[in-house]
Design an enzyme around this catalytic site. Structure first.
Site, PDB file in Angstrom:
ATOM      1  N   ASP A 210       0.834  -1.197   0.000  1.00 26.95           N
ATOM      2  CA  ASP A 210       0.000   0.000   0.000  1.00 26.95           C
ATOM      3  C   ASP A 210       0.874   1.254   0.000  1.00 26.95           C
ATOM      4  OD1 ASP A 210      -2.510   1.572   0.487  1.00 26.95           O
ATOM      5  OD2 ASP A 210      -1.538   1.948   2.399  1.00 26.95           O
TER       6      ASP A 210
ATOM      7  N   GLU B 278      -2.005  -5.139  -3.606  1.00 23.99           N
ATOM      8  CA  GLU B 278      -1.085  -4.415  -2.720  1.00 23.99           C
ATOM      9  C   GLU B 278      -0.031  -5.360  -2.150  1.00 23.99           C
ATOM     10  OE1 GLU B 278      -4.009  -0.855  -1.067  1.00 23.99           O
ATOM     11  OE2 GLU B 278      -3.772  -2.702   0.105  1.00 23.99           O
TER      12      GLU B 278
END
Length: 271
Positions: free
Chosen positions: A90, A162
């Protein structure tokens, strides 16, 4: 999609080896989908590894980004879920997109860049890119999550992407991971920057509602005006939230209501 391949960085590869969990009982698995379709998770990993040029990552390591906690909870102790890699990826995605925007849009203000980035790294966009890479076929889910449709869950797909970027960063370093992010998200960045991103908020709201095991309910509240210029008012309700939308057709009013409710529950950056 072509991804530029950079030489591996040994320091990050050794970091990945130090932080990986043992792949307990790792073996060639076949997953049975609710639809009856059968696929081999290993063959999908092999296809993904070839597509992204990740030959230096063993398959048992490439499996890590796709281990949902529901799957890990059904395995013997010692197996790690994808949550830590998701946390890492992320941050890498956010930085890679911010860096690209800063370098390529020098005339945009901080506020404009922030809005573009917020849309590009949103869960719905990441889930769409995950589907393009067939990451839904790579997910390892617990029995309950599989049966409840977790393989099509937008949040799980975005999390898996992610985590995959996190793994690439851990093995190869920032430049390689950022290169993959740019190749995946550059078309979306250009669309958003040019104002060409039209979003289907009814679909987005439906996906979010499915994650909550709910279903949006649309109710026509009013229809006003002459036949040639009617204005419709629709209310949408889901999971205790509601919003009103207006439009020249019921469909347009439903989209407006879905847009407002989606922004309300998820803080969507598009006005």
């Amino acid at each position: 999609m072509e991804v530029r391949i950079l030489p591996p960085q040994p320091g990050f590869a050794s970091f990945a080896r130090r932080t990986s969990s043992p792949a307990i009982g790792w073996r060639r698995r076949t997953v049975q989908a609710k639809s009856g379709e059968v696929w081999s998770s290993v063959s999908e990993l092999e296809r993904l590894r070839e597509r992204l040029g990740l030959a230096d990552i063993p398959l048992e390591e490439l499996e890590r980004p796709f281990r949902h906690s529901s799957y890990v909870n059904e395995q013997p102790p010692g197996l790690e879920s994808n949550e830590r890699l998701e946390f890492l990826g992320d941050a890498v995605i956010e930085l890679a997109v911010a860096e690209y925007l800063f370098q390529n849009y020098p005339d945009r203000t901080e506020g404009e860049l922030t809005k573009i980035k917020s849309v590009v790294v949103s869960g719905s966009v990441l889930a769409e890119k995950a589907r393009e890479l067939r990451l839904d076929q790579c997910l390892l889910l617990g029995r309950g999550e599989e049966e409840s449709g977790g393989r099509s869950n937008a949040k799980l797909l975005g999390d898996a992407l992610e985590a995959l970027i996190g793994l690439i960063f851990a093995h190869y370093g920032y430049e390689r991971a950022a290169s993959v992010v740019r190749e995946l998200l550059k078309p979306e960045i250009e669309r958003v920057a040019a104002g060409r991103h039209r979003r289907d908020y009814k679909t987005l709201l439906q996906e979010w509602a499915q994650e909550q095991h709910q279903k949006p309910v649309y109710t026509l509240i009013a229809s006003e005006g002459a036949d040639h210029c009617k204005e419709f008012t629709v209310r949408v309700e889901v999971n205790g939230f509601s919003a009103l939308g207006k439009g020249r057709s019921k469909k347009a009013a439903e989209q407006d209501a879905a847009r407002k409710l989606y922004a309300q529950v998820l803080g969507d950056p598009c006005p």
